[in-house]
Scaffold this active site. Structure first.
Site, PDB file in Angstrom:
ATOM      1  CD  GLU A   7      -2.764  12.819  33.042  1.00 25.37           C
ATOM      2  OE1 GLU A   7      -2.452  13.088  34.185  1.00 25.37           O
ATOM      3  OE2 GLU A   7      -3.572  13.497  32.378  1.00 25.37           O
ATOM      4  CG  ASP A  80      -5.078  13.654  35.716  1.00 23.86           C
ATOM      5  OD1 ASP A  80      -5.713  14.221  34.812  1.00 23.86           O
ATOM      6  OD2 ASP A  80      -5.131  12.426  35.908  1.00 23.86           O
ATOM      7  CG  ASP A  82      -3.047  13.943  40.994  1.00 26.32           C
ATOM      8  OD1 ASP A  82      -2.357  14.081  39.968  1.00 26.32           O
ATOM      9  OD2 ASP A  82      -3.659  12.896  41.262  1.00 26.32           O
ATOM     10  CD  GLU A  84       1.435   9.270  41.015  1.00 25.25           C
ATOM     11  OE1 GLU A  84       1.758   8.719  39.952  1.00 25.25           O
ATOM     12  OE2 GLU A  84       2.131   9.230  42.040  1.00 25.25           O
ATOM     13  CE1 TYR A 296      -7.443  13.660  38.038  1.00 32.01           C
ATOM     14  CE2 TYR A 296      -6.709  14.387  40.206  1.00 32.01           C
ATOM     15  CZ  TYR A 296      -6.553  13.582  39.096  1.00 32.01           C
ATOM     16  OH  TYR A 296      -5.506  12.697  39.029  1.00 32.01           O
ATOM     17  NE  ARG A 298      -6.381   8.301  40.617  1.00 29.40           N
ATOM     18  CZ  ARG A 298      -6.599   8.160  39.312  1.00 29.40           C
ATOM     19  NH1 ARG A 298      -6.584   9.232  38.529  1.00 29.40           N
ATOM     20  NH2 ARG A 298      -6.827   6.977  38.784  1.00 29.40           N
ATOM     21  CG  HIS A 343      -6.551  21.557  47.844  1.00 31.02           C
ATOM     22  ND1 HIS A 343      -6.439  20.649  48.866  1.00 31.02           N
ATOM     23  CD2 HIS A 343      -5.312  22.044  47.655  1.00 31.02           C
ATOM     24  CE1 HIS A 343      -5.199  20.614  49.304  1.00 31.02           C
ATOM     25  NE2 HIS A 343      -4.491  21.447  48.561  1.00 31.02           N
TER      26      HIS A 343
END
Length: 853
Positions: A7, A80, A82, A84, A296, A298, A343
């Protein structure tokens, strides 16, 4: 060489170091596609087909990736870990296929890593997979729902409630929490109660404090002593009796550490300990993650990788000793329902490095890393062991009983490193240490004192407690908390004051409207159930188009029902719904809906572009208005006094508070008025309505002030304008007036003729220099840009302090002290501003020094 896409450029730079020259690492700069903000982007008539558009700023990034694929026919999507991130990978692949940059023989793979370390990245590259379509569909469902709600509900608000900005599926529910808490506070009626404490002494003269727990042989409840009279009787009952120690009981107890951080708890703790907002916390955490310092950020998981647990235990033994390491590792069970987020917990990538050993200069990042490092180590440490002592003291007849409690720490355990903060301060008598007390000891009464208390209303939400409440209700997800809390503030539905969230009148009106006409869609249970449905989509158990179809069937019908409503009908409904808050009983027993100014008109709820207010029905004959929060609330009009026969009023208007001489009359429809000065930049404080006096108001009403006649003809005046205080002059030969900004607010009232003429002459001689004859001086000089050269300075501007480098001006985040700005922080702000404005050209490389012959 395969093309690896992440990103951000910072992440790309870090990963490039690990992968080396065998890979081309490029950045997508976040999402590359989105739904165009126009009708039909989600086609409800054709199976919810979604029409995507590559953003203007993203086109060059997609082109760069497409160009790289011409030479390197392999694509690795490393966004990433997740939902998103999965969506960004999907969007990239779709956009590149549309450009035909991905050919039939182009291998496309997806890799994920929870930390940007060499081992994590290398391992991820060895385990590629395809884009997870279930996670993508969960994203598509969420994005479509947000679009359908926002794009269909917002126009209803614009038509029915002038001044309302927009509505969102989760943001509106979050706003409801804040508004309903405020209404609870306003409706709260405090209850008086008393407690009695006694300062006692042991036979050895050591003092300790005990509280009254038994009176007249009966155990006291919290509210049993209702008033001062009863409290004094209780004091007499204690003073008239001899007291001795009936029992001393010591019990061992322990306290276990809190689990490691996930997104919501990190935001809560950063708010409690540092006053950092959700957005500020996530921004700092993002930079720590991209630098490879933490995992990470989030995530809704509190699990920790086995190798990380062992590393933490080794670091604890090395730093604090083996006695601080429990016999077996602590395992924390993940309670989150959803399966689409990353997680593992938020933890350091290297347990041996504390905050003093990392190369970070920005204070927010350093503080946050220290917090994460301490919490991670603490979660794997031994429990703290305490001994809690309870001492009961009674009178001989058993009519009076007191209790003293205390606690001593036998072994500090995890508390040596870290203790979790609290949302609200709680006085805990158990934390004090008691002297040596023996059963049967007589006690000497040194002082017996009653204390008056009142029950307190529920506290307003902070960003931390709001996120906690949303998590409890199952509303929102880790990747959305910060944006939700930020959005309702950006829309001016909520303001933050002393870290507490307070609803604006506009936000209150929007919430009451939605509760009356769209109650189902701002329901806590409905929103949480919809989140669960989206979780089932991400698990592959439900078709996302079925979820959209069920939602749209009922929601579109609700929208249609409100289309015929007139604004007056809406206001009547809201007026009735808010009656208890708008028109509370008055002390004199008079009708609370009768205008207190003219005594004839009836008060009604009204709306304007800036929100809701209560106004007199006799307008324009009577101009009485007040905020919907009630009489005496912030912004209510107030009579400051009289100047001769004129009343001097403090009022609240569309553009803020102002003072006014008299009231409008048919002969004088616009009486003299002056706005209260607003704070401008770092060095020009504003005037608060709370501090306004008659003297200050009369001073303001003298503006514009005529200083005198200019030597060349024409009056020289001083006044307050959009950008602060100024002097102006229009000479006989000037095509237009000359304005000069003043540095100090008080100058507008004090500047003399000589100084004013001198400033005006300088401005005429140097029209591009603001009348000062010299370029503005920096507040703080940071030095040369580390990558591209050129001075980087902190400046003071019309709209507040900002960072300046070449032609890029980046405003400082709100509440940031210019003195705290570092070069690293400035460079990041400059890069963000340049990319946002489409100026993100690659900065020129520094010229290499020519070797001397």
């Amino acid at each position: 060489m395969p093309v690896v896409v992440v990103e951000s450029p910072a992440k790309a730079k870090t990963i490039n170091k690990y992968l080396g020259s065998d890979y081309t690492v490029l950045a997508s700069y976040g999402h590359v596609r989105d739904l165009p903000p126009k009708d039909g982007s989600v086609d409800t008539e054709h199976d919810f087909e979604m029409k995507w558009e590559v953003g203007y700023d993203s086109r060059k990034h997609v082109k760069a990736i497409a160009d790289a694929l011409k030479d390197d026919n392999a694509l690795i999507l490393a966004t990433d870990p997740d939902r998103e991130g999965e969506a960004i990978s999907w969007h990239l692949e779709e956009a590149l296929r549309k450009r035909r940059a991905i050919k039939k023989d182009t291998p496309v793979s997806r890799v994920v890593f929870n930390a940007i370390t060499k081992s994590a990245v290398t391992e991820a590259m060895q385990n590629p997979r395809e884009v997870d379509q279930d996670l993508v569909e969960a994203y598509l469902a969420r994005r479509a729902l947000d679009y359908l709600v926002g794009f269909n509900l917002s126009p209803v608000l614009w038509r029915k409630l002038p001044g309302a900005k927009s509505a969102g599926r989760v943001q509106s529910v979050c706003l409801r929490l804040i508004v309903e808490r405020e209404m609870e506070i306003e409706a709260f009626k405090p209850r008086e109660y008393w407690s009695v404490k006694a300062l006692l002494a042991t036979p050895r003269g050591q003092e300790f404090e005990a509280r009254l727990t038994v009176l007249a042989g009966k155990k006291l409840d919290k509210y049993d002593i209702e008033n001062e009279t009863q409290a004094e009787l209780a004091v007499q009952a204690i003073n008239s009796r001899d007291l001795k120690v009936a029992s001393v009981e010591a019990k061992p107890t322990s306290r276990n550490p809190s689990p490691p951080f996930m997104t919501s708890t990190l935001q809560q703790e950063a708010s409690r300990k540092f006053g950092m907002g959700a957005r500020q916390t996530m921004s700092a955490a993002q930079r720590l993650y991209e630098a490879g310092l933490i995992t990470y950020m989030r995530t809704d998981g509190i699990d920790m990788a086995p190798e990380a647990v062992h590393a933490a235990r080794d670091a604890i033994a090395d730093r604090y000793g083996k006695e601080y390491v429990p016999g077996s590792p602590r395992m924390y069970k993940n309670k989150a329902k959803n399966a689409q987020e990353a997680h593992e917990c938020i933890r350091p990538t290297d347990m041996t490095r504390d905050a003093s050993q990392i190369k970070v200069t920005e204070s927010d990042q350093r503080k946050l890393y220290d917090l994460i490092w301490k919490r991670t180590l603490a979660c794997q440490m031994e429990a703290a062991r305490m001994e809690r002592t309870t001492v009961d003291i009674t009178s001989q007849d058993g009519q009076v009983g007191l209790r003293a409690t205390g606690q001593v720490v036998l072994f500090d355990g995890f508390m040596k490193v870290y203790e979790e903060g609290r949302d609200d301060t709680v006085v805990d008598d158990d934390d004090r240490r008691l002297p040596q007390i023996t059963q049967g000891d007589a006690t000497d009464k040194r002082k017996v004192s009653p204390e008056q208390h009142f029950t307190q209303p529920p506290p307003r939400y902070t960003e931390a407690t709001l996120v906690k409440k949303m998590e409890e209700l199952g509303i929102g997800r880790p990747s959305t908390y910060a944006s939700i809390v930020t959005t309702i503030q950006d829309r001016e539905y909520v303001r933050k004051d002393k870290n507490r969230l307070i609803p604006e009148d506009k936000g209150r009106i929007v919430t009451i409207f939605l509760l009356n006409f769209f109650r189902k869609y701002v329901g806590y249970e409905f929103t949480a159930n919809l989140e669960d449905e989206l979780d089932k989509v991400s698990a592959g158990d439900v078709d996302y188009k079925q979820v959209l179809a069920r939602f749209w069937r009922d929601f579109s019908a609700a929208i249609a029902e409100t289309s015929e409503l007139r604004i007056t009908e809406v206001l009547d409904v809201l007026d009735e719904a808010l009656a208890d808050q708008l028109y509370p009983p008055r002390e004199d027993g008079s009708d609370p809906r009768i205008c207190p100014k003219c005594g004839e008109g009836k008060l009604h709820l009204k709306t304007s572009r800036t929100g809701g207010f209560v106004g007199c029905g006799n307008y324009p004959e009577c101009t009485y208005t007040r905020p919907i929060a009630g009489e005496g609330a912030d912004g209510d009009e107030r009579l400051l006094g009289h100047d001769g026969e004129d009343e001097i009023w403090l009022k609240a208007g569309r553009f803020g508070p102002y003072v006014q001489r008299g009231e409008p009359t048919p002969e004088n429809k616009k009486p003299p008025r002056a706005s209260l000065p607003k704070a401008k930049g770092a060095f020009l404080p504003g005037w608060s309505p709370d501090d306004m006096t008659l003297e200050k108001a009369l001073t303001l009403l003298t503006l514009p002030r005529v200083i005198g006649e200019h030597p060349d003809g024409g009056a020289v005046k001083s006044n307050l304008g959009r950008f602060g205080p100024y002097v102006m002059h229009q000479g006989p030969e000037d095509a237009k007036p000359v304005y000069v900004n003043l540095k100090e607010f008080q100058e507008v009232f004090e500047i003399g003729m000589n100084h004013a003429v001198e400033l005006l002459a300088e401005k005429r001689a140097n029209p591009g220099r603001g009348g000062r004859g010299a370029a503005a001086k920096p507040i703080k000089e940071l030095g040369e840009h580390p990558e591209s050269g050129g001075p980087v300075n902190v400046m003071d501007g019309r709209y507040g302090p900002y960072v300046k480098w070449e032609k890029v001006n980046a405003t400082l985040p709100k509440d940031t002290d210019p003195a705290d700005v570092t070069m690293e922080m400035a460079v990041n702000l400059i890069a963000e501003k340049a990319a946002k404005k489409g100026k993100g050209k690659k900065a020129p490389a520094k010229k290499k020094a020519t070797a001397k012959k």
